[in-house]
Design an enzyme around this catalytic site. Structure first.
Site, short mmCIF file in Angstrom:
data_model
loop_
_atom_site.label_atom_id
_atom_site.label_comp_id
_atom_site.label_asym_id
_atom_site.label_seq_id
_atom_site.Cartn_x
_atom_site.Cartn_y
_atom_site.Cartn_z
N ASP A 62 0.83 -1.21 0.00
CA ASP A 62 0.00 0.00 0.00
C ASP A 62 0.87 1.27 0.00
O ASP A 62 1.76 1.41 0.84
CB ASP A 62 -0.91 -0.03 1.24
CG ASP A 62 -2.01 1.01 1.15
OD1 ASP A 62 -1.70 2.21 0.98
OD2 ASP A 62 -3.19 0.64 1.25
N HIS B 141 -1.91 -3.04 8.27
CA HIS B 141 -2.48 -1.70 8.48
C HIS B 141 -3.99 -1.75 8.34
O HIS B 141 -4.52 -2.54 7.54
CB HIS B 141 -1.87 -0.69 7.49
CG HIS B 141 -2.24 -0.95 6.06
ND1 HIS B 141 -3.22 -0.24 5.40
CD2 HIS B 141 -1.79 -1.86 5.17
CE1 HIS B 141 -3.33 -0.70 4.17
NE2 HIS B 141 -2.48 -1.69 4.00
#
Ligand SMILES: [Zn+2]
Length: 209
Positions: A44, A98
């Site tokens: 990401d 995350h």
């Protein structure tokens, strides 16, 4: 100037900044690396490993893939871990997930993702393993958050299953940590994975030395 050209401008500024602070910076960098940490995180673009840890080039050996997975038949991640443990002799291995992870979210949705299907299946396996806990959470965002945490925990276990990691733990106290980056606040959360406990529990089945 477009964004692509800007990158090379940024790089020139970065080089100048480094040399201004330390004229030997790159001469020292070229000598080699001896990082204490191996970081396995998500690809990401919002979760930049060095930035969120406040570390410099040379301090962390890094591997990133979709949803920070440690898959035993993935030659890429296996090579990274092996090199980091056997040659760089890192002291800590960190698996960092995350919140709001697109990979974890995609795994929860019944859609054909093509080539991503076998990769996402590994995350679905984590869901299946912890189905009762996850299904008991009625709030959907909270359920995703929990799956992110459980996925980190399971990938830590996958790291602990490796012979090189077990050996290095015994010989020099290598430890494995599970973190979550809270994208809402920017904070790193240590899940405080009980490494010795997990190790002793899985040794019965996965002992390799
Ligand atoms: Zn992600």
């Amino acid at each position: 100037m477009d964004k692509f050209e800007q990158i090379f401008r940024n790089n020139e500024i970065w080089v100048a900044d480094k040399l201004e602070k330390d004229s030997e910076y790159f001469n020292n960098l070229v000598k080699g690396q001896s990082p204490d940490f191996l970081y396995i995180g998500c690809s990401d673009s919002r979760v930049t490993a060095e930035d969120l840890m406040g570390v410099q080039p040379g301090e962390v050996f890094i591997h990133r893939n979709i949803a920070n997975m440690v898959v035993s038949i993935d030659l890429n991640v296996m090579s990274v871990i092996n090199y980091a443990v056997k040659h760089l002799k890192v002291k800590h291995i960190i698996v960092c997930g995350h919140y709001a992870c697109g990979g974890v979210k995609a795994a929860m949705q019944p859609a054909d993702m093509g080539i991503l299907n076998p990769w996402l299946r590994n995350i679905r396996d984590v869901y299946r393993t912890h189905k009762d806990v996850l299904n008991a959470i009625t709030d959907e965002p909270a359920r995703y958050d929990k799956l992110v945490e459980l996925n980190v925990q399971e990938q830590c276990i996958n790291v602990i299953k490796l012979a090189a990691v077990q050996e290095a733990h015994k010989e020099r106290g290598l430890t494995v940590h599970g973190w979550v980056f809270d994208i809402h606040t920017g904070k790193l959360i240590d899940l405080k994975i009980n490494f010795p406990k997990i190790l002793s529990e899985i040794m019965e089945i996965y002992r390799l030395d």
